[in-house]
Design an enzyme around this catalytic site. Structure first.
Site, PDB file in Angstrom:
ATOM      1  N   VAL A 100       0.874  -1.171   0.000  1.00  0.00           N
ATOM      2  CA  VAL A 100       0.000   0.000   0.000  1.00  0.00           C
ATOM      3  C   VAL A 100       0.908   1.218   0.000  1.00  0.00           C
ATOM      4  O   VAL A 100       1.924   1.237   0.710  1.00  0.00           O
ATOM      5  CB  VAL A 100      -0.901   0.018   1.261  1.00  0.00           C
ATOM      6  CG1 VAL A 100      -1.752   1.283   1.301  1.00  0.00           C
ATOM      7  CG2 VAL A 100      -1.784  -1.223   1.302  1.00  0.00           C
ATOM      8  N   CYS A 101       0.536   2.226  -0.771  1.00  0.00           N
ATOM      9  CA  CYS A 101       1.235   3.511  -0.748  1.00  0.00           C
ATOM     10  C   CYS A 101       2.720   3.285  -1.090  1.00  0.00           C
ATOM     11  O   CYS A 101       3.042   2.473  -1.954  1.00  0.00           O
ATOM     12  CB  CYS A 101       1.014   4.146   0.628  1.00  0.00           C
ATOM     13  SG  CYS A 101       1.382   5.919   0.749  1.00  0.00           S
TER      14      CYS A 101
END
Lengths: 225, 225
Positions: A100-101
């Site tokens: 994520v991210c």
């Protein structure tokens, strides 16, 4: 069905990159959740929240799903033998290698995105290519068994994609209803493609130092690696 | 501007009710964040995540913004003198008295929603009236200085409403862009108003025991109070 799902956590991570998908994935029937860090000491997020790991990197069981959240400190780990070693070992056997991210940049540094389409936080997109990844726009990007999510809150959309993949759309829909995931953003503009240009400029300017440092770290790694 | 923002946490809460708004609110310039619990021991969420409080209820400073997240255990606290006392004392002086998901039911038990419009998780809406609150549909509901959010993920939308109120729309928009809050749910159906009726029935059936217990607790409290 038994599913072993594990998150790498580390000091100065962005906790919502981790806690958002954790909440969704923990609800998959048969999921056993692991929160892995270098030691069992509390880990402090970039906003000061303290979270306890459940297992050390050394003791973490073999994972079916490996999830790496992002945060301002990601470039501290590009050459960290313990973290990179953990990711390489888990990444070699996990059914899904995910992030994520800016977590995707740590996966990249471990060589796990070489030749794979991937995404990251919008402000970090130009850090993917130095690791051999193919930067790809999208809130959730999948290429074979690599699934990467965009910035912070994209982790929730990412997690529902993972659930649909692991357990089918009906399970994903039931969890979505249980978590009342029917978002209504107060303002349009949560991504540069839909935000006012002046706002994108202002927010990018606020992040300038961090982005510069990260760009240099990725380039350094690319040259070294 | 200095802003004191505090969350009540307790065993068996739903961590995303708390961590979602925490991530957003911690980014308000001048915000000082407090995570308050009965003791400083780690608090374990309903999905097993362990979080460390920063302060005990007794030592928590006077808050400008009080936030109460929800979780399966909310009805354990309706008659808990320590938690109810904390909420009453903070609620009397806080500029904003707020909740996410079933956190509103604990606010209700403390008498803080009497005569106020409020919302909660969709499956718990019929628990508000016994506390004198006016059940109101909406992902975020505001009545004077009470701001309540719907189920779990509504906490993020709730938090942006609070930021816009505290610091103005420009700050809210900048945080939204920083957190890439441009959601793309995989499926429509995160609220009964947009979900397939069979799914609503199935998910409600899965929650039946908890909902029954909670209805009885609210009724008991209404009779006793």
């Amino acid at each position: 069905m038994s599913l072993t799902i594990g998150f790498l956590i580390y000091p100065n991570l962005t906790q919502l990159d981790f806690t958002g998908p954790y909440e969704v994935l923990a609800r998959v029937p048969g999921a056993s959740m692991h929160v892995a860090a270098k030691t069992l000491d509390p880990v402090t997020s970039d906003s000061g929240l303290q979270i306890l790991p459940t297992v050390t990197l050394a003791d973490c069981p073999q994972l079916d799903v490996l999830v790496v959240p992002g945060g301002p400190s990601v470039d501290d780990w590009y050459e960290d033998a313990e973290i990179i070693g953990f990711l390489r070992a888990q990444g070699a056997t996990a059914k899904y290698v995910t992030s994520v991210c800016t977590g995707s940049l740590i996966l990249g540094a471990a060589g796990l995105l070489d030749g794979y389409k991937a995404t990251t936080h919008w402000a970090a997109m130009d850090n993917l290519a130095p690791f051999g990844a193919i930067p790809t726009e999208g809130r959730v990007v999948r290429d074979r068994n690599r699934i990467t999510g965009g910035g912070v809150t994209a982790g929730v959309d990412f997690a529902f994609s993972v659930v649909a993949e692991l357990a089918g759309p009906e399970v994903a829909k039931a969890i979505q209803l249980g978590l009342e995931y029917n978002p209504e953003p107060l303002f349009k503009g949560g991504h540069p493609s839909v935000a006012e240009p002046e706002l994108v400029e202002a927010v990018t300017a606020m992040m300038a130092d961090r982005l510069d440092r990260r760009r240099q770290a990725a380039q350094r790694h690319a040259v070294a690696g």
